[in-house]
Scaffold this active site. Structure first.
Site, PDB file in Angstrom:
ATOM      1  CG  HIS A 134      -1.372   5.244  -0.388  1.00 31.44           C
ATOM      2  ND1 HIS A 134      -2.121   5.837   0.608  1.00 31.44           N
ATOM      3  CD2 HIS A 134      -2.173   4.277  -0.918  1.00 31.44           C
ATOM      4  CE1 HIS A 134      -3.316   5.258   0.668  1.00 31.44           C
ATOM      5  NE2 HIS A 134      -3.365   4.311  -0.237  1.00 31.44           N
ATOM      6  CG  ASN A 159      -1.118   8.634   2.902  1.00 31.92           C
ATOM      7  OD1 ASN A 159      -1.619   7.630   2.399  1.00 31.92           O
ATOM      8  ND2 ASN A 159      -0.397   9.497   2.200  1.00 31.92           N
ATOM      9  CG  HIS A 179      -8.038  -4.198  -1.274  1.00 30.63           C
ATOM     10  ND1 HIS A 179      -9.024  -3.312  -1.668  1.00 30.63           N
ATOM     11  CD2 HIS A 179      -6.988  -3.413  -0.880  1.00 30.63           C
ATOM     12  CE1 HIS A 179      -8.595  -2.063  -1.516  1.00 30.63           C
ATOM     13  NE2 HIS A 179      -7.368  -2.096  -1.045  1.00 30.63           N
ATOM     14  NE  ARG A 198      -3.979   1.860   2.343  1.00 33.11           N
ATOM     15  CZ  ARG A 198      -4.068   2.720   3.347  1.00 33.11           C
ATOM     16  NH1 ARG A 198      -3.239   2.626   4.383  1.00 33.11           N
ATOM     17  NH2 ARG A 198      -4.974   3.675   3.341  1.00 33.11           N
TER      18      ARG A 198
END
Length: 287
Positions: free
Chosen positions: A27, A55, A154, A23
């Site tokens: 990001h 975040n 996910h 992740r």
């Protein structure tokens, strides 16, 4: 090898770190390219991305990247960027979790600034309609197939209750749960996330059957209406994405192949090369 060992050591202590590193890379790349900007602390010149809404109290794994960076600096100073380390760490995290392995080309350089505003604007949110998420991917040169394949990340990790709570109690202002949500998942999630503010930061697995294993169960869950996030379950509501979800749910090898190809595209978004940027000594600050 230093990156692989650093990720492996962190994974032994905390299995959840694999999803966190993946992740963190995502990001980073979605905000002004894969330039390690997500790793920068705030300075008097800019507000960094660590405290942007998507975040804050959510992205983690900074210490793992910092430890790997200090090991690399000891071995070969100022030769491997934080952006490269993060890209490699994401690949190792997936591979350690049983997922595919893909080649990572190196030579990214680290950005000299970060932008909290850009992180707030560019990162997809679990509350957004699929069309908005697709547009954010397209702005980074990623297509609908990449949306569906990368959503398969996910298959590992957790979500905080606030990211899906409205599906449990007040879907789209109806005062009722999301009617598409599987009833047994609904009752188990209502137990995990009671309808009080105090439960907002509690964690629930995105794939409750194989939470730490990188596989295609995420897609099988979507087909059975047991996807946790609204934005994930929405992939079944659109005919174009639903076809891909069905294919991945039936063919784990196809998912692995497409996920790896999409990760290569992700890792090449907006990279700095040549004389642009720098190679940071420490990932949290510019030199």
């Amino acid at each position: 090898m230093i990156v692989r060992f650093g990720v492996w050591a962190a994974f032994q202590k905390d299995t959840r770190i694999a999803a966190s590193l993946l992740r963190l890379h995502f990001h980073d790349c979605f905000v002004n390219g894969c330039d390690g900007s997500v790793l920068l602390d705030d300075t008097k010149h800019f507000k960094g991305e660590k405290n942007a809404l998507p975040n804050r109290n959510s992205v983690r794994g900074f210490d793992v990247i910092d430890n790997i960076k200090s090991d690399i600096e000891r071995a070969c100073p100022l030769s491997v960027s934080c952006a490269d380390i993060l890209t490699l760490a994401a690949r190792e995290a997936v591979y350690l979790s049983g997922g595919p392995y893909w080649p990572v080309s190196l030579g990214r350089r680290d950005g000299l600034t970060a932008s909290q505003k850009a992180a707030n604007e560019h990162l997809p949110s679990p509350f957004e309609p699929l069309q908005n998420i697709t547009s954010k991917f397209a702005a980074n040169g990623l297509d609908l197939k990449d949306v569906v394949a990368l959503s398969g990340a996910h298959t590992i990790g957790y979500a905080q209750c606030f990211t899906f709570k409205r599906r449990l109690y007040n879907f789209k202002g109806s005062g009722k749960p999301d009617p598409t949500l599987d009833s047994s998942l609904l009752s188990s999630m209502q137990n995990t996330c009671p309808n009080v503010d105090g439960s907002n930061s509690k964690l629930a697995p995105l794939d409750s059957q194989t939470t730490y294993r990188f596989d295609n169960l995420y897609y099988k869950n979507l087909v059975q209406n047991t996807g946790l996030l609204e934005s994930d379950q929405a992939l079944v509501g659109d005919p174009k994405t639903a076809d891909m979800v069905n294919s991945y749910s039936m063919d784990p090898f196809l998912f692995s192949k497409d996920f790896a190809a999409s990760m290569i595209k992700l890792g090449n978004i907006g990279v700095l090369t040549g004389q642009d940027g720098e190679i940071r000594k420490k990932c949290g600050s510019v030199n």
